[in-house]
Design a protein around this motif. Structure first.
Motif, mmCIF file in Angstrom:
data_model
loop_
_atom_site.group_PDB
_atom_site.id
_atom_site.type_symbol
_atom_site.label_atom_id
_atom_site.label_comp_id
_atom_site.label_asym_id
_atom_site.label_seq_id
_atom_site.Cartn_x
_atom_site.Cartn_y
_atom_site.Cartn_z
ATOM 1 N N LYS A 174 -8.202 2.756 -4.573
ATOM 2 C CA LYS A 174 -6.763 3.370 -4.728
ATOM 3 C C LYS A 174 -6.490 4.116 -5.962
ATOM 4 C CE LYS A 174 -4.970 -0.935 -7.340
ATOM 5 N NZ LYS A 174 -5.349 -0.541 -8.782
ATOM 6 N N GLU A 204 -8.438 -0.623 0.068
ATOM 7 C CA GLU A 204 -7.170 -0.413 -0.955
ATOM 8 C C GLU A 204 -7.784 -0.510 -2.115
ATOM 9 O OE1 GLU A 204 -4.580 1.763 -0.961
ATOM 10 O OE2 GLU A 204 -5.032 1.102 1.064
ATOM 11 N N VAL A 210 0.851 -1.185 -0.047
ATOM 12 C CA VAL A 210 -0.142 -0.123 -0.104
ATOM 13 C C VAL A 210 0.722 1.346 -0.029
ATOM 14 C CG1 VAL A 210 -1.698 1.253 1.277
ATOM 15 C CG2 VAL A 210 -1.745 -1.297 1.329
#
Lengths: 218, 218
Positions: A87, A83, A7
């Motif tokens: 993202k 995520e 991440v």
């Protein structure tokens, strides 16, 4: 292969936000590991609070230690899913805005279209986002920044269109909120990506233009 | 004083829906029993699934048997709260529409204003509504009928305005959904009734008019 390391927090920064694809209209179905597929089913059905790690391990067909090894804890699993869901939301929105050039009306329609495209591609993942409020502060802040970023972007466009007399908006902040709310609610109507999702995304762009009081003949 | 008996299911029927007050713009703060006040805090914070009857009994300062006596079970308590939140939504919306006379643009603005007024008066109660999906089928259906009723009412107005060339709407169904979504999201922004809630409600009416492409000079 510790997913916690995948991440890069820089994806939330306009300056460094990069799209995997040069075209913001192209959205791939997110590829999920078996763990995350099981987790998505569990979280979608029971919410962050109602889901247990055991529940996810059963659905995913992996042991609890494996889960803990990859994701640390329940919040780690949820965060990994979010995520995937968030993202490139901002990067996509910026790219859409930029393609709109100097025209606020095109910018607005494209940004809304960009938000809808990714929502419609994976509505069940986007449906998890309200549970962001249950996360610990650092994770909560991180994901709320995406939302705030999109809100600011839209508000800037709404204000610019109003300044130029293209939009008729009595309260830009309230109108921007309403636009966001309209986009956020889309997962309520779709469990899977609908066949004509591009057309739906464009229609939302048109509704947004209406909502700010834009008319082509204005 | 069994609260289970207070609920006339006829309030969901247009023909028999009656407002306590003749003016749809007047909305009273719902008066809640101590049990329901405790329940509201618990459900708002933890959701229907995350709340236990024990939790409610502690917050309300009443024994578990008392809770069970008045409301049967957790769903009974939740249902009693929803009842307060939704009991005159439809009646209010019909009254607002009727006050709009033959003008779809006035009807639309008034109906949206009516929805917003009751949401802004008690946003935390309206925030419980998404959890309706967790109820047993009869209760779920009962409350979903309110939502469906409001949706039909709005859709009818949107279609009528479009038919008369007053609204510019490419997809009435999608636009109506967007309007509803915009209204439903309001509890996200307000935890308590804001001081100028009437003004906010009117602004939402104006945003709705924009969203259907209405212009006074059209």
């Amino acid at each position: 292969m510790d997913s916690r390391r995948r991440v890069p927090s820089a994806v939330f920064d306009e300056a460094t936000a990069v799209l995997d694809e040069p075209d913001w209209r192209y959205v791939a179905q997110p590829e999920l590991s078996p763990i995350l597929r099981g987790a998505l089913d569990a979280f979608y059905e029971k919410g962050f609070r109602g889901t247990t790690v055991r529940d996810i391990s059963q659905r995913a067909g992996v042991t609890m230690p494996t889960l803990y090894y990859y994701h640390g804890n329940k919040e780690g699993i949820f965060t990994a899913l979010l995520e995937c869901a968030t993202k490139d939301v901002l990067a996509r929105a910026y790219a859409a805005r930029d393609e709109g050039g100097d025209k606020p009306e095109v910018r607005l329609a494209y940004v809304v279209e960009s938000i809808l495209l990714r929502t419609l591609i994976s509505p069940r993942m986007v449906a998890l986002e309200p549970d962001i409020r249950f996360l610990s502060a650092p994770n909560r802040d991180r994901f709320e920044r995406v939302r705030t970023g999109v809100e600011r972007l839209l508000l800037g466009i709404v204000r610019e269109g109003r300044r130029r007399g293209l939009f008729t908006v009595s309260d830009p902040v309230l109108t921007t909120r309403a636009l966001l709310d309209m986009c956020d609610a889309v997962p309520r109507w779709y469990v899977e990506c609908p066949p004509k999702y591009q057309a739906v995304a464009q229609k939302y762009g048109a509704i947004a233009l209406n909502a700010v009081g834009y008319r082509a003949d204005g």
